[in-house]
Scaffold this motif. Structure first.
Motif, mmCIF file in Angstrom:
data_model
loop_
_atom_site.group_PDB
_atom_site.id
_atom_site.type_symbol
_atom_site.label_atom_id
_atom_site.label_comp_id
_atom_site.label_asym_id
_atom_site.label_seq_id
_atom_site.Cartn_x
_atom_site.Cartn_y
_atom_site.Cartn_z
ATOM 1 N N TYR A 138 5.319 -7.579 24.443
ATOM 2 C CA TYR A 138 4.703 -7.258 23.143
ATOM 3 C C TYR A 138 5.364 -8.051 22.015
ATOM 4 O O TYR A 138 4.693 -8.658 21.179
ATOM 5 C CB TYR A 138 4.812 -5.760 22.865
ATOM 6 N N PHE A 139 6.700 -8.068 22.001
ATOM 7 C CA PHE A 139 7.411 -8.788 20.934
ATOM 8 C C PHE A 139 7.232 -10.304 21.062
ATOM 9 O O PHE A 139 7.143 -11.013 20.050
ATOM 10 C CB PHE A 139 8.887 -8.429 20.942
ATOM 11 N N THR A 197 4.238 -11.864 19.325
ATOM 12 C CA THR A 197 4.233 -12.059 17.873
ATOM 13 C C THR A 197 4.380 -13.543 17.507
ATOM 14 O O THR A 197 4.124 -13.927 16.362
ATOM 15 C CB THR A 197 5.392 -11.278 17.221
ATOM 16 N N LYS A 253 6.937 -15.524 17.046
ATOM 17 C CA LYS A 253 7.976 -15.928 16.101
ATOM 18 C C LYS A 253 9.116 -16.553 16.885
ATOM 19 O O LYS A 253 9.607 -15.966 17.847
ATOM 20 C CB LYS A 253 8.471 -14.733 15.292
ATOM 21 N N LYS A 279 -4.172 -12.163 19.454
ATOM 22 C CA LYS A 279 -2.948 -11.375 19.601
ATOM 23 C C LYS A 279 -3.247 -9.895 19.797
ATOM 24 O O LYS A 279 -2.618 -9.225 20.620
ATOM 25 C CB LYS A 279 -2.064 -11.591 18.374
ATOM 26 N N ASN A 294 -2.250 -7.531 22.999
ATOM 27 C CA ASN A 294 -1.469 -6.294 22.881
ATOM 28 C C ASN A 294 -2.162 -5.139 23.594
ATOM 29 O O ASN A 294 -1.511 -4.307 24.231
ATOM 30 C CB ASN A 294 -1.244 -5.958 21.411
#
Length: 368
Positions: A16-17, A20, A22, A328, A332
């Motif tokens: 999940y992270f 993102t 990033k 995204k 998710n």
């Protein structure tokens, strides 16, 4: 239950992270993922009396290394443990023998086997880049907790099969063939996967069809001759008069594979499958076909054994679909759905499995 829940759910959180996108999070996730794998290695390696065949592997380790059965009160039949049981598993036998001579420690044996399993499965999952966490988590649910902790020889064989398929799909056929051969000499059930290499073999010979067919027949006959005693034993226990137990969960584990095959068929144009992927999936369909046949014949344990490699196919489908998704938010949702699906399967096994008490509660050799 808690320790198993942690190792199942954590990769989904990482996935999940990572979604993102990033860069800072990606760097931290890679660091956390390495530590997670170390934690799983610790959980698997230092377990104590965990798994359906713990007693047999524990006793076989000392029997192979020293020809003496240890005193053990975990309810096993000593007459079942002998060196001949591994006459068809030369590499597994050698691994037992070598580790005993070097350490005389069953913990070290579990450590080595768990490292091989985790490395191989993680390598297979790396086929999917950002989707590797979600696939690894899916494998942990059954292939890791149930198969690896309970049936070490099968898990070693299937994990090395996963490594062979990784190199096969990466067009590194020599490496792939070597790892498949190692897998075969741990457990005979992976023999059909050698069919994947017939086309590559035919490139180096003339009159391809006739020679490949003849070569296949000769190899098959030689194989059947070398392992005829083992085949007879398997037939006696799983198909003949010696059937002594049924696998109640086999129906669920086999039949839930059908939606995965249907998904690949329906999305085949969007997924853009390579020729190697198509050949591999056809082989998995063959496994599914025979597993269903033996379910119909009420030989559920044998059907369960045949269907075991299909777990790799299920994980591959999950990874392919995840890689196909563009948005995204949709990714998710897919992560959440896969986590719920995986945990529900684990929940059903944990509370309704006939022998789940051999895994639950988790016990570690370093803690009371």
């Amino acid at each position: 239950m808690l320790i198993y829940s942690i190792i199942i759910i954590t990769p989904f959180i990482f996935s999940y992270f990572l979604n993102t996108k990033k860069n800072a999070i990606k760097i931290n996730i890679d660091y956390l993922w390495f530590n997670y794998l170390l934690f799983v290695l610790f959980v698997f390696s230092f377990r104590e009396k965990i798994g359906g065949d713990w007693n047999n592997y524990y006793s076989a380790f000392f029997q192979i290394g020293s020809s003496n059965l240890p005193k053990y009160d975990y309810g096993f039949n000593p007459s079942l443990i002998n060196q001949e049981s591994y006459s068809d598993s030369l590499i597994f036998y050698f691994l037992n023998f070598l580790i005993y001579k070097l350490s005389k420690s069953f913990v070290v044996f579990n450590l080595v086997c768990s490292f091989i399993y985790i490395y191989s499965i993680n390598k297979f999952c790396s086929l999917f880049n950002n989707g590797r966490f979600i696939v690894f988590a899916f494998f942990i649910t059954y292939l890791g907790i149930v198969v690896h902790l309970g049936y070490i020889r099968q898990s070693l064989s299937i994990s090395l099969l996963a490594l062979a398929l990784f190199y096969y799909l990466k067009d590194k056929n020599i490496k792939s063939f070597i790892f498949l051969t190692i897998s075969f000499f741990i457990h005979l059930s992976v023999f059909p996967f050698f069919l994947l290499y017939l086309k590559n073999f035919s490139k180096y010979i003339r009159n391809k069809k006739a020679i490949v067919f003849s070569f296949s027949i000769v190899v098959t006959i030689l194989f059947l001759y070398l392992v005829k005693d083992k085949i007879y034993l398997y037939f006696y226990y799983y198909l003949g008069e010696g059937v002594h137990f049924q696998s109640k969960g086999a129906y669920l584990r086999v039949l839930i594979s059908i939606p995965f095959f249907l998904t690949i068929f329906l999305l085949r144009k969007q997924i853009h499958l390579s020729e190697k992927e198509i050949n591999l999936f056809k082989l998995f369909i063959l496994f599914l076909f025979f597993a269903i046949i033996f379910l119909i014949l009420n030989r559920t344990t044998f059907a369960d054994r045949i269907a075991l490699p299909i777990i790799l196919f299920q994980g591959y489908v999950i990874g392919k679909i995840f890689s196909l998704l563009k948005y995204k938010s949709v990714k998710n949702i897919f992560i959440l759905f896969t986590m719920m699906y995986s945990y529900i399967l684990f929940f059903i096994w944990a509370f309704y499995g006939q022998f789940s008490s051999s895994w639950i509660p988790y016990k570690n050799i370093l803690f009371d």
